[in-house]
Structures are given as structure tokens and as C-alpha cells.
Design a protein around this motif. Sequence first.
Motif, mmCIF file in Angstrom:
data_model
loop_
_atom_site.group_PDB
_atom_site.id
_atom_site.type_symbol
_atom_site.label_atom_id
_atom_site.label_comp_id
_atom_site.label_asym_id
_atom_site.label_seq_id
_atom_site.Cartn_x
_atom_site.Cartn_y
_atom_site.Cartn_z
ATOM 1 N N HIS A 334 59.807 35.308 106.420
ATOM 2 C CA HIS A 334 60.823 35.429 107.480
ATOM 3 C C HIS A 334 62.122 36.090 107.007
ATOM 4 C CE1 HIS A 334 58.601 31.797 109.161
ATOM 5 N NE2 HIS A 334 58.487 32.686 110.110
ATOM 6 N N LEU A 335 62.198 36.490 105.724
ATOM 7 C CA LEU A 335 63.466 37.008 105.206
ATOM 8 C C LEU A 335 63.366 38.385 104.565
ATOM 9 C CD1 LEU A 335 64.748 33.672 103.644
ATOM 10 C CD2 LEU A 335 65.652 34.777 105.701
ATOM 11 N N ARG A 336 62.289 38.604 103.788
ATOM 12 C CA ARG A 336 62.176 39.878 103.073
ATOM 13 C C ARG A 336 60.801 39.934 102.413
ATOM 14 N NH1 ARG A 336 65.333 37.937 97.676
ATOM 15 N NH2 ARG A 336 63.449 37.188 96.659
ATOM 16 N N LEU A 337 60.465 41.075 101.831
ATOM 17 C CA LEU A 337 59.244 41.174 101.043
ATOM 18 C C LEU A 337 59.383 40.316 99.795
ATOM 19 C CD1 LEU A 337 58.322 44.953 101.203
ATOM 20 C CD2 LEU A 337 56.872 43.045 101.903
ATOM 21 N N PRO A 338 58.312 39.653 99.404
ATOM 22 C CA PRO A 338 58.402 38.797 98.212
ATOM 23 C C PRO A 338 58.496 39.597 96.913
ATOM 24 C CG PRO A 338 56.199 38.667 99.206
ATOM 25 C CD PRO A 338 57.027 39.517 100.114
ATOM 26 N N THR A 339 59.280 39.081 95.991
ATOM 27 C CA THR A 339 59.315 39.612 94.636
ATOM 28 C C THR A 339 58.154 38.992 93.843
ATOM 29 O OG1 THR A 339 60.635 37.762 93.863
ATOM 30 C CG2 THR A 339 61.834 39.682 94.682
ATOM 31 N N LEU A 340 58.040 39.405 92.587
ATOM 32 C CA LEU A 340 57.013 38.839 91.722
ATOM 33 C C LEU A 340 57.213 37.325 91.579
ATOM 34 C CD1 LEU A 340 54.770 40.434 90.204
ATOM 35 C CD2 LEU A 340 56.170 40.258 88.157
ATOM 36 N N GLU A 341 58.472 36.912 91.440
ATOM 37 C CA GLU A 341 58.773 35.482 91.274
ATOM 38 C C GLU A 341 58.453 34.708 92.563
ATOM 39 O OE1 GLU A 341 59.513 32.006 89.754
ATOM 40 O OE2 GLU A 341 59.275 33.826 88.556
ATOM 41 N N ASP A 342 58.792 35.303 93.712
ATOM 42 C CA ASP A 342 58.427 34.678 94.992
ATOM 43 C C ASP A 342 56.914 34.509 95.086
ATOM 44 O OD1 ASP A 342 61.081 34.710 95.960
ATOM 45 O OD2 ASP A 342 60.846 36.729 96.773
ATOM 46 N N MET A 343 56.201 35.556 94.658
ATOM 47 C CA MET A 343 54.740 35.501 94.715
ATOM 48 C C MET A 343 54.230 34.343 93.881
ATOM 49 S SD MET A 343 51.875 38.318 93.608
ATOM 50 C CE MET A 343 51.905 37.830 91.891
ATOM 51 N N LYS A 344 54.791 34.173 92.687
ATOM 52 C CA LYS A 344 54.356 33.064 91.828
ATOM 53 C C LYS A 344 54.594 31.724 92.517
ATOM 54 C CE LYS A 344 54.855 30.657 87.531
ATOM 55 N NZ LYS A 344 55.473 30.462 86.228
ATOM 56 N N GLU A 345 55.775 31.558 93.085
ATOM 57 C CA GLU A 345 56.066 30.280 93.759
ATOM 58 C C GLU A 345 55.110 30.048 94.930
ATOM 59 O OE1 GLU A 345 59.981 28.616 94.345
ATOM 60 O OE2 GLU A 345 60.847 30.415 93.462
ATOM 61 N N GLY A 346 54.817 31.123 95.636
ATOM 62 C CA GLY A 346 53.886 31.001 96.765
ATOM 63 C C GLY A 346 52.487 30.618 96.310
ATOM 64 N N ILE A 347 52.041 31.229 95.228
ATOM 65 C CA ILE A 347 50.696 30.919 94.718
ATOM 66 C C ILE A 347 50.624 29.468 94.262
ATOM 67 C CG2 ILE A 347 49.045 31.379 92.854
ATOM 68 C CD1 ILE A 347 49.799 34.331 93.022
ATOM 69 N N MET A 348 51.631 29.013 93.526
ATOM 70 C CA MET A 348 51.584 27.628 93.033
ATOM 71 C C MET A 348 51.570 26.650 94.204
ATOM 72 S SD MET A 348 51.257 28.339 89.907
ATOM 73 C CE MET A 348 50.909 26.636 89.532
ATOM 74 N N ALA A 349 52.396 26.910 95.205
ATOM 75 C CA ALA A 349 52.441 25.997 96.367
ATOM 76 C C ALA A 349 51.089 25.975 97.081
ATOM 77 C CB ALA A 349 53.556 26.418 97.317
ATOM 78 N N ALA A 350 50.480 27.157 97.228
ATOM 79 C CA ALA A 350 49.185 27.221 97.923
ATOM 80 C C ALA A 350 48.092 26.547 97.095
ATOM 81 C CB ALA A 350 48.822 28.675 98.212
#
Lengths: 436, 436
Positions: A334-350
Motif C-alpha cells: 500500500h506504500l511503495r515497491l518493496p526493497t530487498l529488506e522488505d522482501m525478507k521481512e515479508g518472507i519471514m512473516a509468510a
Amino acid sequence: MRDYTTQMEAAKREIITPQMARVAEKEGLPAEQVRKLVATGQVVIPANKNHRSLDPQGIGRGLRTKINVNLGISRDCSDIDLELEKVQKAIELKADSIMDLSSYGETSFFRKKLIELASVMVGTVPIYDAVGFHMKELSEITADELFDVAAEHARSGVDFMTIHAGITRSTMEHFKRTERQTGIVSRGGSLLYAWMEETGKENPFYENFDKLLEICKEYDVVLSLGDGLRPGSIHDATDGAQIAELIVLGELTKRAWAESVQVMIEGPGHMAINEIAPNVLLAKKLCHGAPFYVLGPLVTDVAPGYDHITSAIGGAVAAAAGADFLCYVTPAEHLRLPTLEDMKEGIMAARIAAHAADIAKGCKQAREWDWQMSEARAELDWERQFQLAMDPEKARRYRQESSPQDADSCTMCGHMCSLRNMKRIREGKRVQLACN
Amino acid sequence: MRDYTTQMEAAKREIITPQMARVAEKEGLPAEQVRKLVATGQVVIPANKNHRSLDPQGIGRGLRTKINVNLGISRDCSDIDLELEKVQKAIELKADSIMDLSSYGETSFFRKKLIELASVMVGTVPIYDAVGFHMKELSEITADELFDVAAEHARSGVDFMTIHAGITRSTMEHFKRTERQTGIVSRGGSLLYAWMEETGKENPFYENFDKLLEICKEYDVVLSLGDGLRPGSIHDATDGAQIAELIVLGELTKRAWAESVQVMIEGPGHMAINEIAPNVLLAKKLCHGAPFYVLGPLVTDVAPGYDHITSAIGGAVAAAAGADFLCYVTPAEHLRLPTLEDMKEGIMAARIAAHAADIAKGCKQAREWDWQMSEARAELDWERQFQLAMDPEKARRYRQESSPQDADSCTMCGHMCSLRNMKRIREGKRVQLACN
């Protein structure tokens, strides 16, 4: 040369394919059980004949919950190298699948590179690529040209494709009669809706569904039937438009299965916690037990910056209730394209959501992992805890940043560590708490 | 001067206290409804007569889910200023309650400062403070001296105290017959267990429960009956020891209510998702609807570094099923004491869980917030979205770090933004996707 078209056709003919054998091995199940689940459509194995680097995974009933990572190039991010770095990192972090949502630029080149690299499943949404593929404005693209994009994706080795075949002129009428707060929030759904509004025609993927099935059959692409009318806010969840589309997807599922084309169903979206289990039940009933792939659900609208958490809650609840495949959501949603770090956080949460659901489902592999971790924890064996952690690097770093006075405990509880004190009692020693 | 002892006594005598009126105002409920809920023990208002800076909150059925933050000084962290900075920050981030878990050093001084500062509820676990308070080894502390610590905490203005009165010689027998993986993981529980093992005596808080009630009554302290036998691993959840203790807590609840002492029940711990709702039901039934305060539950053991997420999942599920109060968990859980940044992440995760549950419970205030946010989102009103975000600063920063070519969308979907394109269709414009 194989003498069957799709995994499902082979399964129906009682052939155990190498892909089924591999999935069975990974899941710790008999290959015959996997074959039966594929034959009846309860499990899919997305494995395009042209995706040669693939180590196949299964998705569906009785298997571990899988997770998908989205990436790709777009007008706001055309850095192919960065996106390929994300691919490497996503695989390293144990994503089971990557969806290439590229919508602008050298999309064919990027997709080719991705498929060469990826040992994991690859999915796409062909309609995202349509405008760029044909270099035409959306409404000028013909129905046949829309199929051309899907055919090209299939040929290039994509394992599953999202097609929004359930947005029909009839479901659009339901949509228009439903008082929605956020309208259509599915990108693919809104594009097809725009195309239908601007051309006055029926959804070609619905009208000429058999043509789509031929494409899927030729390369053994799993058809991931998109939920173009998924809710984009808590308010809009479980409304008539959403369910009307789901009914259509259930009908299309039967038609696909008749042609031995494998099918997944995509699901919401934004949704209150108490609506999730009923929605999973509905999807599984209306779509005859086809694997259910959810985006979120995000259990509140108000936490931009934390939607990896809002979706981990919803995803865990959904998967515990029977959803099979979780699309990751990052803090950047909802805010922007994910960075590499965002991607990592997303993967861990999923991964946490998927694993927690697998524990709830009674999956032996999942429970064994927790058992091992808690053994290490009870023994205060820190090295083993790090090795077993879902993210060993972060766990190790956190502990190292703060050293306790009692080396066997941690600074959280220090000398009051219950595990340490219970161990002392078991060993017949007195607990020592007073200041020395 | 007030002519009643506790909020519960007042409620039973049909007095609407200023605290009940304030809680009613905050919750958007009639004061008379709050009074009835307090009278029957379904809601507590932790408001010590000596906590003068308090802006009261209610916890329990029909009210918004509240969240608690733990902090305090210990042997590994004796920096009072840092902990007081955390207090300020926790209140700023909208924690509803702060538990002071101080176990070493100038605990009385810190507690005094905290209570002066805190407009939010303050809780403690007196047994953590016992060794330091008496400057004696645990087993040398007498039963009376254990009560002295509780009395001192009550006198100093603590609004609720965790007392592990359910670890009795009888429940200990159940514990010893239960094959547990991680034994007792409650710090307070393990201290009382050690005290009982080393002295051979009954739990004084159980044996002399009436004495505890007198202390609570004098200052109107809410008794938070601790779950000393809560599970510390997925394996240990919902076992005989845990439930045996809960039965005792239910019996003690009735005794407390007979003396008009307010009661909360504390709950697990580590627990698979599918066991959470049954556990909430059990706690509510066995403890006669007393407010239920959960730590977690953490839905997997394997994610140290991410236990704010494992507990947000469990907390959301628990609160949606009827739990009333969530104790936050930070990413540092199981690894070290939390930093200020860890605390922030823990608070945000707990607030998301509580809010998502409130939406599921149909709480009007909660649903209104999501409605407002989705209105702003549908209108692509970014400033309003930031203002409404649970963490405005993070949402704003994320978007600002990555600017889209189309200023009204974000880089996530760019020119394919479904909200943008649906808006264009509503306005009778064509979507413009082709490259210019």
C-alpha cells in the motif's frame, strides 16, 4: 519422451510421474497418495514442461503450506539486476514460488532469466504484460491478442498463470449492484473490467475458456483462477460480487479438470478474522476442493507499514482453516515497491504464518521442528537454537548484542530464567537468586 | 471521600464511580452497562486508590482489547533512565498498561517514578521483587515476608498484581505426572515452585488467600491470577497441569468476588492455533467470565527474532475468541532484553492483534477506523492515509522513500494502480496504460 499431457492426466491414468515422486519425497508421503490427490484436483504440481531448472513442489490438501513471493520490473522499477538479486535472495530464504508481476520494460528478457534461475515455481499474470507486449493501449488489444500473451508466457516456461476468468458481464452486474467501498482492487481484475467497459465485450478468458485450457494443457501450466472481485477493505469482504465470482470459478474448475488442466483458486484480500474460516470453507466447497491460494487476508486496513503482520495473522488463520498457498505481503504494501529488506521481512512473516498453520493442521514435519527447538531451549543449548531458528542470523545477532551475566541464560530473565532454575531443581541444586 | 472499598463493591451497590464513567466514555458505552459488567466481574477497572496520575481503562467483555508492555530494571539492565524513557515512549505509542517486572536494584524507586509518570495502568509481579526486597535467598524468605512484598506494591499504587496462587501442592502433583518438554516457563511460577520445593510448604498465596484479598481490597488492586503452569512449547500446550491450575484459579475467582476483589485470569503461552479458541472458552467457563489476559500465545517455537509476529497471530486469534487483554511480545523474546526499537515493534504488533480482534468482535469504534482509512485509500488521499495509519511516521517515511511517476499512485502498482484506474472509469475517462 513422456506420453501424457499434464500431471493431472498422468495421475488419472495412474502414472506416478517423477514430479509426483519428488513431491511425495519432500512431503514425507507415499507417492501413490500424491498421485490420487493430483488426479482428483485436490493437489496441483505446477511444473511447466519448459521449466527445466525446476525442483517441483506440490500445493494442496495434506501438503505443507507453501508461500509465494512477488517481484518484477515496472515503470517505477526497471532495474533488472536488482530484481534478479531478489530472486536469488527469495530462494535462499526458502520461498516456494516466485510470481513475476513485470508490467513494463524488458519483460520477456526478465522472465526468461527468472525461469532459467529459479528452482522454485514461477507464476505470472499475463494481463499485466499485455500492454507492453503489444505496444498498444489496453482497449485496442483484441481478445485474440490477450490469448497471445498467455500463450507466450506458457511457452516460456511459466508454471502457473493467474487468469481472471470470473469477471464476466454477469458478475459485473452483481458488482455494480453491490455497494462497495473500494471497488475493484485486483490489478488484473481492474484491467479486464476496464477492457470490458471500454470494448463492450465479454471477458475473453471466460467466453473462450477452452482456448485457455488448450494453452495450459500444451505446456502443463496450472491455471490460477484469479479473484478479480476480491475485497480491498474490511467493509467489502464476503459480499455478493465476491461470492458470485467464486461460483463462476467453481464452474470453470470443473471444465478445466475435464480437460485434465490443473487449477488453483485465488482468494482475498482484506477480511475480518471471523470471516476467514467461513470464506475458506466456501472456496473449498464451491470449487470442489481445488487448492486455495490467498493474498493475505489482511485483517485490518489501518496498519500500512505493517501489512506483513496483518497478513501473517490472516494467512495463518486461513491456512489453519484449509488454505494451501500464501502470497507474501511486505511492510511496503500500500506504500511503495518493496526493497530487498522488505522482501525478507515479508518472507519471514509468510513462513511463520504457513508453519504455524501446518502445526495446527497436525503436519508431522512441522511439529518435529518445534519439538527440536524446544528441546534445545529447555537445555539452554544456544548454538542449537540458532541453527534451528527460522532466521539463524537474526537470532544469533540479537543474543550477541546483549550478553547476560549468567552465560547460560539471556538478559531477558537473567538470573531469574525459569529454564535455568528448573534445571537446577532437577539437578538437586538450590536456585541462587540473591545478589552475590 | 469515597464510601466504598473497590470498584466491584461500588458496582454491586449500584454506584457509578468516576472510573466507571470514564471507562464508559472511552468505550462509547452507557455507564450503567459498565457498572453491571464490573459488578459481575466480567470487566475490571484496575485503579489503585494511590495511583493518582491514572486515566482509568476497563478490561473485559464488550470493551476494546487492551495491550500491556513489560519493562523494568534487572541485574542485566539497571539503567533506570533508559527504562523511564521506555515508559514515556510506551505511553506515546498507546500502550494501555505497563507491567514493571523489575527484579534487581532500586526497584522501589523505579516503581515510585513509574506510578507518578504513568497515566496508564501499572501492574507488577511481587515475587520478582521478593529476593531484592528482603535481601535474602529465596528459600529463606518466610510466607509472611512474601505477603509483605505484595502489600508494599499495593500501597505504592500498583493497579494490578500477578500472583501465582494456582501452583499448589496438588497442581504440582499433576505437573510432576505430566510429561512436559519445557517444564515451568513462568518466572513467577518457577520461583514459587522452587520456594515450595525447598521449604516443603504449601503456596502461601493459596493457603492464605484471604490475606491476599485483604491487601487487594485495601487499595483496590486487581488480582491477576498468574498461570504458573502455562506451556512453554507447542508440545506442552493444553495439558493436565495447565488445566488443573486453571480449575484452581476459577475457584479462587469466586472467593475474590465474594470479597468484591476484582480478578483477571492469565493465560498461555506457546500454543498451536487450533488450540487457542478452545483454551479461551475453557478459561472463560472455568473462571466464570473473568477477563482473560494472555501472553502470546506464540503459535510456533521456531521463530526467535520474530516472536512479535508469532504472538500477534496468537493474540489476534485469542482476542477474537474472547480474550480481553494482550501482553506484548517483542522480537527480542527468548533472546535478550528488548531495546527501545524492539519495544516499538512489539507494541505495534500487539496493537494490530488487538485491533484486528476488535474488528472481528464487531466493535463499532474499531470498524469505523478501518472505514475511514479505506475511504482515504479509495480516494488516493495520501495525507489522510498517513494521519489515520496506526504508525503515521513509518507509513509516511515508506512512501517518501520511493516516488512514483504517477503522483496519485504508489510505486507498488504505478500506472496499473487499480484504485486509480477504477476512479478514471467512474469519472468516464479511459485508462491510460501504454508507454508515453
